[in-house]
Write a protein that holds these residues in place. Sequence first.
Motif, PDB file in Angstrom:
ATOM      1  N   GLU A 160       0.832  -1.302  -0.172  1.00  0.00           N
ATOM      2  CA  GLU A 160      -0.070   0.032  -0.009  1.00  0.00           C
ATOM      3  C   GLU A 160       0.927   1.287  -0.115  1.00  0.00           C
ATOM      4  N   LEU A 161       1.946   1.286   0.591  1.00  0.00           N
ATOM      5  CA  LEU A 161       2.986   2.472   0.737  1.00  0.00           C
ATOM      6  C   LEU A 161       3.593   2.469  -0.598  1.00  0.00           C
ATOM      7  N   GLY A 162       3.425   1.397  -1.437  1.00  0.00           N
ATOM      8  CA  GLY A 162       3.917   1.711  -2.990  1.00  0.00           C
ATOM      9  C   GLY A 162       5.237   0.924  -3.244  1.00  0.00           C
ATOM     10  N   PHE A 163       5.567  -0.153  -2.495  1.00  0.00           N
ATOM     11  CA  PHE A 163       6.603  -0.807  -2.564  1.00  0.00           C
ATOM     12  C   PHE A 163       6.194  -2.036  -3.449  1.00  0.00           C
ATOM     13  N   ASN A 164       6.889  -2.167  -4.689  1.00  0.00           N
ATOM     14  CA  ASN A 164       6.497  -3.289  -5.835  1.00  0.00           C
ATOM     15  C   ASN A 164       7.236  -4.431  -5.852  1.00  0.00           C
ATOM     16  N   ARG A 165       8.512  -4.154  -5.206  1.00  0.00           N
ATOM     17  CA  ARG A 165       9.620  -5.336  -5.504  1.00  0.00           C
ATOM     18  C   ARG A 165      10.109  -5.484  -3.873  1.00  0.00           C
TER      19      ARG A 165
END
Length: 456
Positions: A160-165
């Motif tokens: 949700e905070l934007g981390f995609n990896r």
Amino acid sequence: MHPLPTELLRRFDVAGPRYTSYPTADRFVEAFGPADLAGALAQRRGLSLPLSLYVHIPFCESLCYYCACNKIITRRHERGADYLDLLAREVDLYLEQLGPAQPVTQLHLGGGTPTFLSDAELETLMAMLRGTFQLVPGGECSIEVDPRTVDAQRLRRLRELGFNRISFGVQDFDPDVQQAVHRVQPAEQVFGLMDAARAIGFDSVNVDLIYGLPKQTPRSFARTLEQVACLRPDRIALYGYAHLPERFKPQRRILAADLPDAGGKLAMLTQALEAFREAGYVYIGMDHFALPGDALAVAQRQGRLHRNFQGYSTQPDCDLVGLGVSAISRVGATYSQNAKTLDDYRDHLGQGRLPVVRGLALTRDDLARRAVIMALMCQGQVLFESIDTAWLVDCREYFAAELEQLREHEALGLVRIDGDGLQVTATGWYVVRAIAMVFDRHLQADRNRASFSRIL
């Protein structure tokens, strides 16, 4: 993947740089300071060129004996809030130098243990970064995760905070090895987190492994490799343990008698190369493997692979700003490193200056050699014409001594040299660091390799 013959494994079991930069960080000098970095930053002000960001979070709750990272062992989680205040000061200094809304295409949180910070603190950090920089949609946003510090709910919050990896530090699944390195984490825990990460929708999940640890044997490591094959992460980073207790104090807790001998260590590397090949992984180069559909493997096929202080990257070659204790930046033709201790880092920021304590301004020779070394490390080839045009040299003449030295590598089937350039073979790709070392003027000059890990 083409298997590497055992005799070549033994021949190239030598120490050498990882080439996340050239020249390597051991060449940085204290004469390079905050004013030098400020000058480099001024040259890019207003250009809106993409940036890569690295944030170092140094805290860990417990000590892993093999670790060579810059870290602070503490259970006092309130120290996280104080550290965020210091990071905010550093970010403000960059804002003064660069102006607002600099586009960022890659963000990486490393450590230490970034998940030492609470969810609220990570939210504060991300809000701080978004308030200063422009995190470009579709960019790479990654974080290193200690499996012992998260559950499915925390992973969902990271997404949700934007981390995609994300990258899980596994190292080894064997309980005896985990006890020997003071990092106990049941395999079931990691498998559960992997299932959760897939369900939550992370673009890519990496697993870190280490071979050559105390109590490891080829038989025990084979079991770990079987488990990793079942786990099937998108990427695998496989590192050889470098036992340097004279440099890294935590390693003094490891008994040398518990370490596998050179033959055992090489056997484990051979096992891993074969196991990953059979599992369908693509060898990206220098310790990294990826499934064919992963962005890293796609970038390699398309010739878009790059390399920075975080390792291989799909992002275009760009300036890197390192934030936090010991973080390294690359801006223009310079490298700079922040203070390595929290007290020194705080002192610099308290005086209103960038916390740089050493660095390097690259010469034209450094830049030409960096171009060659990075082409080898990322594309596995050097096209003479492109280097000639970019750096106004005649490669065949400028690197005549290096090309002559590589004739021995050519005879071993590791490279091919012709009038157009230098090509690393499928076999040579396993020892690409050794090939790149030929072009390292500093390393060739003094042969002082004691400070580097072994390349296999």
